[in-house]
Design an enzyme around this catalytic site. Structure first.
Site, PDB file in Angstrom:
ATOM      1  N   TYR A   4      -2.866  12.476  -3.894  1.00 46.19           N
ATOM      2  CA  TYR A   4      -3.114  11.059  -3.577  1.00 46.19           C
ATOM      3  C   TYR A   4      -4.270  10.937  -2.577  1.00 46.19           C
ATOM      4  O   TYR A   4      -5.196  10.144  -2.782  1.00 46.19           O
ATOM      5  CB  TYR A   4      -1.839  10.417  -3.010  1.00 46.19           C
ATOM      6  N   SER A  17      -7.590   3.901   1.292  1.00 42.31           N
ATOM      7  CA  SER A  17      -6.339   4.010   2.053  1.00 42.31           C
ATOM      8  C   SER A  17      -6.636   4.743   3.360  1.00 42.31           C
ATOM      9  O   SER A  17      -7.640   5.468   3.454  1.00 42.31           O
ATOM     10  CB  SER A  17      -5.327   4.837   1.251  1.00 42.31           C
TER      11      SER A  17
HETATM   12  P1  NDP Z   1       2.004  -1.971  -5.917  1.00 42.25           P
HETATM   13  O1  NDP Z   1       2.764  -0.880  -6.595  1.00 42.25           O
HETATM   14  O2  NDP Z   1       2.745  -3.145  -5.416  1.00 42.25           O
HETATM   15  O3  NDP Z   1       0.825  -2.470  -6.867  1.00 42.25           O
HETATM   16  C1  NDP Z   1       0.092  -1.585  -7.646  1.00 42.25           C
HETATM   17  C2  NDP Z   1      -0.649  -2.381  -8.686  1.00 42.25           C
HETATM   18  O4  NDP Z   1      -1.419  -1.463  -9.482  1.00 42.25           O
HETATM   19  C3  NDP Z   1       0.283  -3.146  -9.615  1.00 42.25           C
HETATM   20  O5  NDP Z   1      -0.221  -4.430  -9.812  1.00 42.25           O
HETATM   21  C4  NDP Z   1       0.221  -2.335 -10.907  1.00 42.25           C
HETATM   22  O6  NDP Z   1       0.329  -3.213 -12.024  1.00 42.25           O
HETATM   23  C5  NDP Z   1      -1.197  -1.796 -10.834  1.00 42.25           C
HETATM   24  N1  NDP Z   1      -1.375  -0.645 -11.717  1.00 42.25           N
HETATM   25  C6  NDP Z   1      -0.787   0.573 -11.658  1.00 42.25           C
HETATM   26  N2  NDP Z   1      -1.185   1.314 -12.709  1.00 42.25           N
HETATM   27  C7  NDP Z   1      -2.036   0.543 -13.428  1.00 42.25           C
HETATM   28  C8  NDP Z   1      -2.766   0.730 -14.623  1.00 42.25           C
HETATM   29  N3  NDP Z   1      -2.718   1.889 -15.314  1.00 42.25           N
HETATM   30  N4  NDP Z   1      -3.536  -0.291 -15.086  1.00 42.25           N
HETATM   31  C9  NDP Z   1      -3.596  -1.462 -14.408  1.00 42.25           C
HETATM   32  N5  NDP Z   1      -2.925  -1.698 -13.280  1.00 42.25           N
HETATM   33  C10 NDP Z   1      -2.158  -0.703 -12.798  1.00 42.25           C
HETATM   34  O7  NDP Z   1       1.209  -1.243  -4.734  1.00 42.25           O
HETATM   35  P2  NDP Z   1       0.098  -1.786  -3.711  1.00 42.25           P
HETATM   36  O8  NDP Z   1      -0.118  -3.225  -3.870  1.00 42.25           O
HETATM   37  O9  NDP Z   1       0.463  -1.247  -2.378  1.00 42.25           O
HETATM   38  O10 NDP Z   1      -1.169  -0.971  -4.218  1.00 42.25           O
HETATM   39  C11 NDP Z   1      -2.452  -1.538  -4.393  1.00 42.25           C
HETATM   40  C12 NDP Z   1      -3.497  -0.544  -3.919  1.00 42.25           C
HETATM   41  O11 NDP Z   1      -3.399  -0.383  -2.525  1.00 42.25           O
HETATM   42  C13 NDP Z   1      -3.370   0.847  -4.521  1.00 42.25           C
HETATM   43  O12 NDP Z   1      -4.660   1.325  -4.849  1.00 42.25           O
HETATM   44  C14 NDP Z   1      -2.799   1.661  -3.383  1.00 42.25           C
HETATM   45  O13 NDP Z   1      -3.124   3.025  -3.481  1.00 42.25           O
HETATM   46  C15 NDP Z   1      -3.464   0.982  -2.202  1.00 42.25           C
HETATM   47  N6  NDP Z   1      -2.844   1.188  -0.900  1.00 42.25           N
HETATM   48  C16 NDP Z   1      -1.605   0.691  -0.629  1.00 42.25           C
HETATM   49  C17 NDP Z   1      -1.035   0.905   0.608  1.00 42.25           C
HETATM   50  C18 NDP Z   1       0.326   0.424   0.963  1.00 42.25           C
HETATM   51  O14 NDP Z   1       0.842   0.829   2.013  1.00 42.25           O
HETATM   52  N7  NDP Z   1       0.943  -0.442   0.163  1.00 42.25           N
HETATM   53  C19 NDP Z   1      -1.742   1.641   1.659  1.00 42.25           C
HETATM   54  C20 NDP Z   1      -3.050   2.086   1.276  1.00 42.25           C
HETATM   55  C21 NDP Z   1      -3.569   1.855   0.053  1.00 42.25           C
HETATM   56  P3  NDP Z   1       1.102  -2.895 -13.386  1.00 42.25           P
HETATM   57  O15 NDP Z   1       2.189  -1.896 -13.070  1.00 42.25           O
HETATM   58  O16 NDP Z   1       1.626  -4.232 -13.821  1.00 42.25           O
HETATM   59  O17 NDP Z   1       0.053  -2.363 -14.296  1.00 42.25           O
END
Ligand code: NDP
Length: 248
Positions: A157, A144
């Site tokens: 975070y 990030s």
């Molecule tokens: P979302 O909340 O839309 O997606 C997060 C994903 O992580 C979901 O598919 C969720 O699936 C999965 N997840 C969470 N916990 C678990 C777990 N214990 N096991 C398996 N899967 C898990 O957020 P983003 O798409 O934005 O996030 C994706 C990545 O991008 C993250 O690492 C985030 O930190 C990073 N990021 C995002 C930014 C943004 O602005 N959006 C900026 C910088 C980095 P489920 O709940 O079905 O398990």
């Protein structure tokens, strides 16, 4: 776009929403064979069905909690037994329950460490043995902008995302003998469900305001496709991108 993507076997964690789902869509269009992991089975099942119907690629879904090393191993081993190899491991799953330290949300600190750091390590542990045997592969870890900076409420975070970058650079150096590529992708504000994990009302409100300039998730998907589609001897190690209007 399909060049360098078609036929590749790509495992994506956190594929049920946001960045992971957007990457799955673009890579499936490019003809990749995808294995989607997340906890919400109905979401990844329905995405896998959609993508299998409408695109050149083959897509399967495996319910996976990345905080459980055995489940992550099962996700990756399933990909290898189905498709015979793994070309890319996209460690994308993450959570961001921001709060000031002095609210002592210790359970949320633990969850960030378990998902954002240990989940990435478990993904590496599951994919690396196959990639070492193949003498090829590509590990992509999602960090990030928060892994390049600090901000109040983001202490833990940011710590997890700094850790992802440190671990990724360590992996890069250690896998040299095996021709394995490593990429860190550090997005700025992208519109996804990520803010839903914030439980403190005032922090949620402030973060929604600060990220109102967020860009669509297909921006991330294009970065992933760019890194994967380079020739095998080109290793894109780090990509940092933000909305043009994002300051910090
Ligand atoms: P979302 O909340 O839309 O997606 C997060 C994903 O992580 C979901 O598919 C969720 O699936 C999965 N997840 C969470 N916990 C678990 C777990 N214990 N096991 C398996 N899967 C898990 O957020 P983003 O798409 O934005 O996030 C994706 C990545 O991008 C993250 O690492 C985030 O930190 C990073 N990021 C995002 C930014 C943004 O602005 N959006 C900026 C910088 C980095 P489920 O709940 O079905 O398990």
């Amino acid at each position: 776009m399909a060049e360098g993507i078609e036929g590749k076997v790509i495992v994506i964690t956190g594929a049920s929403s946001g960045l992971g789902a957007a990457a799955a869509r673009l890579l499936a269009e490019g003809g990749a064979k995808l294995i989607l992991g997340a906890r919400r089975a109905e979401r990844i099942d329905s995405l896998a069905r959609d993508l299998s119907d409408g695109t050149a690629g083959e897509v399967i879904a495996v319910t996976t909690d990345v905080t459980d090393a055995l489940q992550v191993r099962r996700l990756v081993d399933g990909a290898v037994s189905r498709f015979g190899r793994i070309d890319v491991m996209l460690n994308n799953a993450g959570v961001m329950p921001l709060s000031p330290l002095d609210r002592y949300k210790v359970d949320e600190w633990d969850r960030m460490i378990d998902v954002n750091i240990k989940g990435v390590l478990y993904g590496i542990a599951a994919a690396l043995p196959h990639m070492q045997k193949q003498k090829s592969g590509h590990i992509i870890n999602v960090a990030s902008v928060a892994g390049h900076t600090w901000f109040p409420t983001g202490t833990v975070y940011c710590g997890t995302k700094w850790a992802v970058r440190a671990i990724s650079e360590g992996v890069r150096q250690e896998v040299k003998p095996y021709d394995i590529r490593t990429t860190i992708i550090s997005p700025g504000a992208v519109a996804t469900e990520l803010l839903d994990s914030i439980t403190e009302a005032d922090v949620l409100q402030a973060t929604r305001k600060a990220t109102s300039i967020a860009i669509p998730a297909d921006s991330f998907a294009r970065m992933v496709a760019f890194a994967i589609s380079q020739p095998d001897d080109v290793d894109v190690n780090e990509i940092l991108f933000r909305p043009t209007r994002q300051q910090g």
